[in-house]
Design a protein around this motif. Structure first.
Motif, short mmCIF file in Angstrom:
data_model
loop_
_atom_site.label_atom_id
_atom_site.label_comp_id
_atom_site.label_asym_id
_atom_site.label_seq_id
_atom_site.Cartn_x
_atom_site.Cartn_y
_atom_site.Cartn_z
N UNK A 65 0.83 -1.35 0.06
CA UNK A 65 0.01 0.17 0.09
C UNK A 65 0.83 1.50 -0.05
N UNK A 66 1.97 1.09 0.94
CA UNK A 66 2.89 2.43 0.91
C UNK A 66 3.63 2.56 -0.59
N UNK A 122 1.04 4.04 -2.79
CA UNK A 122 1.12 5.47 -2.57
C UNK A 122 2.11 6.34 -3.11
N UNK A 175 1.53 6.52 -6.89
CA UNK A 175 0.55 7.36 -7.40
C UNK A 175 1.05 9.03 -7.36
N UNK A 208 2.76 15.13 7.97
CA UNK A 208 1.62 14.35 7.93
C UNK A 208 1.75 12.80 7.74
N UNK A 238 3.18 11.19 11.10
CA UNK A 238 2.44 11.10 12.04
C UNK A 238 1.54 10.01 11.85
N UNK A 239 1.48 9.20 10.94
CA UNK A 239 0.68 8.12 10.53
C UNK A 239 1.28 6.75 11.58
N UNK A 240 0.30 6.01 11.88
CA UNK A 240 0.74 4.77 12.55
C UNK A 240 1.88 3.89 11.85
N UNK A 241 2.70 4.57 11.01
CA UNK A 241 3.72 3.52 10.49
C UNK A 241 5.01 3.92 10.69
N UNK A 242 5.85 3.01 10.97
CA UNK A 242 7.29 3.16 11.43
C UNK A 242 8.03 4.05 10.52
N UNK A 273 3.49 3.12 16.81
CA UNK A 273 2.15 3.02 15.89
C UNK A 273 1.18 2.80 16.60
N UNK A 325 -0.13 6.32 17.52
CA UNK A 325 -0.48 7.20 16.34
C UNK A 325 -1.93 6.84 15.95
N UNK A 326 -2.12 5.53 16.17
CA UNK A 326 -3.59 5.08 15.71
C UNK A 326 -4.90 5.72 16.20
N UNK A 384 -7.98 11.36 -3.54
CA UNK A 384 -6.67 10.61 -3.70
C UNK A 384 -5.94 10.94 -2.36
N UNK A 444 -4.55 8.22 0.06
CA UNK A 444 -2.98 7.91 0.28
C UNK A 444 -2.93 7.81 1.86
N UNK A 445 -3.69 8.56 2.65
CA UNK A 445 -3.40 8.52 3.98
C UNK A 445 -4.14 7.42 4.76
N UNK A 487 -4.42 4.48 3.24
CA UNK A 487 -3.71 3.31 3.09
C UNK A 487 -2.54 3.00 4.09
N UNK A 488 -2.22 4.19 4.83
CA UNK A 488 -1.26 3.97 5.79
C UNK A 488 -1.76 3.89 7.39
N UNK A 489 -3.26 3.58 7.15
CA UNK A 489 -4.02 3.19 8.60
C UNK A 489 -4.31 1.72 8.23
N UNK A 503 -6.94 -0.74 8.10
CA UNK A 503 -8.64 -1.27 7.80
C UNK A 503 -9.40 0.09 7.77
N UNK A 560 -8.68 14.14 6.96
CA UNK A 560 -7.54 13.32 6.98
C UNK A 560 -7.30 13.12 8.53
#
Lengths: 326, 305
Positions: free
Chosen positions: A3-4, A7, A10, A141, A144-148, B74, B77-78, B97, B101-102, B104-106, B108, B146
């Motif tokens: 998915x990353x 992104x 894209x 942005x 600050x997502x839950x991704x390392x 993680x 941040x969730x 889009x 994009x964001x 996809x980083x979360x 489900x 977002x």
């Protein structure tokens, strides 16, 4: 992870970077095709014959005349001597080194673009993969997502590898398709001589091999891809460290150009062989063109590049995962 | 007592031996809007960036819904949604889009949730246009969309009304209050605009030079500083009497200011009348947060807008 990468792809596609690169390649190929075509024509007029043997003989004579002049440097003299021996060898074996056709053109084009042109195209993508996020501010942005963080950087790096492969393949394809219009789409099976061992001004032909051009082309592409990946990774690192697209591009461009200049003048500066930019012309080893510094081999050059690649990659990841973002 | 969603303990940040944040602590509770108020350069943004994991704290802990930001990034941040400064989305992508994009980083998030947040911020009509064609207000709303994608428990908004027009500011304020009251979100809002904080927040932390000076509800902060303004005749004699009872200051127009203390005021009034001083006017004045703020941070007006 997929998915990353989706992104990143894209974003890359939305900015039309690859289309721009395709257009640049297209324009350049058209220019070179035209130049090549003109050259063939003028040679034909000058010699009054279509036979490649005559033109090759003429080329050898020209070079020998130049050797007779005492105003050329020793280094240059050595290189010409090597070329003369190689051309003579082709003539003796009755093999045309410049078999006309799109495949030969692709080979010529890719070999000449390995140290500057292809790296330049890769830089267009690599230089702003990370720094554009900083310039735009979107990095705030993204991080600050839950991704390392290392996963984010890895997705960007994999995207770079995909883009690099795509660009190299696209360059080959575009040059084949466009030049084929003029030269015809043939030459896959033409024999090519490789395995010249150059020692000083002497060429050792005892280990030469005759292979089909398509095999040779495949090796060329492999080496070009390798160089592209290394240059891409270095640019990627700069993009992480400097966080500015223009500056990382500037630094990279400066080192590439300095490499092109150094290639012609470092023969007596032994330790320069550890600089990545004098090791970029890997395809020269296949063609038996003497390296800029005595003692450099295909293996040593690849090793040097590999070390630069590894250091750049490790540094990128360490800095990216630890840095504070303001 | 509602649950604590964000807990900050002894947070410090040192940059090049310069202590920027000097050990701050505070808690956010479910469903409250918490204001983070301070002059420019007080350390608001640095603190917020530490909360959202952009800057590593030198020491101290930050927990979001019980998850440590440092150790359990993680998970923490969730539970968090944020906009740090302006919502810098990708201008060359469409609104949808960007959200994709964001998303996809979360974990489900489906298309339904995307449609939901778009509906929430009222962007349905323009969502497939490129973000570069959006107005600032729309960008701000997309930024909020977002931030809400992952149904966060804590929402951190750094200067959310920056650059918005009065209508936009009002709209944003209503929206934030709704989120806190209806969805039970804790919202941390930083601002240097005092009027905004006063209207929006339940509690306020005032931060200056890397320290939190005070944390309290807006009402109690203000009521502790209420003033009584007296207009007396003759004013010199009146002032003497009040001075003997409490601390006074005199305004330019001759009015006299004392603290407002509902228990003492009638006594003072009686004393004045008894001494033959006429009380022409007695006003109770609630200070705006601005006065309080200037008083507390002692920065003068130079940095305040």
């Amino acid at each position: 992870m997929n998915k990353l990468i989706a992104n990143e792809m894209m974003k890359l596609v939305a900015r039309k970077r690859l289309i721009v690169i395709g257009a640049i390649v297209g324009i350049l190929v058209i220019l070179f095709t035209f130049a090549q075509y003109k050259e063939v024509q003028t040679q034909r007029e000058r010699l009054g014959t279509d036979d490649w043997r005559d033109s090759l003989q003429q080329q050898i004579i020209d070079m020998q005349n130049r050797l007779g002049s005492n105003r050329i440097s020793d280094e240059w003299r050595e290189q010409i001597q090597v070329s003369v021996q190689q051309l003579q060898f082709y003539l003796d074996q009755d093999i045309n080194p410049n078999e006309p056709g799109a495949v030969s053109f692709v080979r010529m084009f890719i070999e000449n673009s390995t140290d500057l042109f292809i790296p330049l195209l890769i830089m267009i993508v690599a230089s702003d993969l990370v720094s554009s996020e900083h310039t735009l501010g979107s990095v705030k942005l993204l991080l600050t997502r839950p991704v390392k963080r290392w996963r984010i950087l890895l997705s960007k790096y994999i995207t770079l590898l995909l883009a690099t492969s795509f660009i190299v393949a696209m360059t080959g394809l575009i040059s084949y398709v466009l030049s084929g219009i003029v030269f015809g789409y043939h030459g896959w099976k033409a024999p090519i001589i490789t395995g010249f061992v150059v020692e000083g001004s002497n060429v050792d032909t005892s280990r030469i091999k005759l292979i089909s051009q398509w095999k040779f082309l495949l090796m060329d592409f492999g080496l070009v891809w390798f160089v592209a990946v290394v240059v891409g990774t270095l640019t990627f690192m700069l993009s992480v460290l400097i966080r500015s697209t223009a500056q990382s591009m500037g630094v990279m461009l400066a080192s590439l150009i300095s490499g092109a200049i150094l290639n012609n003048m470092v023969s007596s500066w032994e330790s320069a062989k550890y600089l990545f930019m004098v090791n970029l012309k890997l395809t020269n080893y296949l063609n038996g063109i003497s390296p800029p510094i005595q003692g450099m081999t295909l293996l040593s050059s690849m090793l040097v590049l590999l070390v630069w690649w590894a250091v750049a990659l490790i540094l990128s990841f360490i800095v990216f995962t630890r840095q504070d973002v303001y | 007592m509602s649950a604590t969603t964000l807990s900050v303990r002894n947070l410090t940040k040192t940059i090049k031996r310069h202590k920027i944040i000097k050990g701050i602590s505070f808690d956010l509770k479910e469903g409250e809007v918490f204001g983070f108020l301070g002059p420019n350069g007080a350390g608001k943004t640095t603190t917020i960036r530490m909360l959202v994991g952009l800057i590593r704290p030198t020491s101290g802990t930050i927990e979001i819904c019980g998850y440590d930001v440092k150790k359990n990034f993680t998970k923490a941040m969730e539970k968090l949604g944020c906009i740090v400064e302006n919502p810098e989305l990708y201008p060359y992508l469409s609104g949808r889009e960007n959200l994709l994009h964001f998303a996809r980083m979360l974990p489900s998030i489906d298309a339904k949730r995307i449609a939901e947040v778009v509906e929430m911020v009222k962007l349905t009509e323009r969502i497939d246009d490129k973000v570069k064609t959006y107005s600032l207000g729309m960008r701000q709303r997309l930024g909020i969309a977002q931030a809400l994608l992952n149904r966060p428990k804590v929402l951190v908004l750094d200067e959310p009304t920056n650059g918005l027009d009065p209508a936009g500011i009002r709209e944003m304020r209503v929206f934030i209050r709704e989120l806190a009251e209806n969805e039970g979100l804790s919202v941390l809002v930083s601002s240097h605009l005092l009027s905004e904080i006063q209207l929006l927040c339940d509690r306020v932390a005032i931060i200056t030079k890397g320290n939190i000076i005070t944390v309290d509800t807006v009402e109690s902060l203000l009521s502790s500083q209420e003033q009584a303004i007296w207009q007396l005749e003759p004013s010199v004699k009146g002032k003497e009497i009040l001075e003997s009872l409490t601390e006074v200051t005199t305004l330019d127009d001759g009015c006299i200011v004392t603290v407002y203390d509902s228990f003492q005021i009638p006594k003072w009034n009686a004393a004045l009348v008894h001494a033959g001083v006429q009380v022409l006017q007695l006003n109770r004045k609630t200070p705006v947060l601005e006065d309080l703020f200037l008083q507390l941070t002692d920065t003068g007006g130079a940095h305040i807008e």
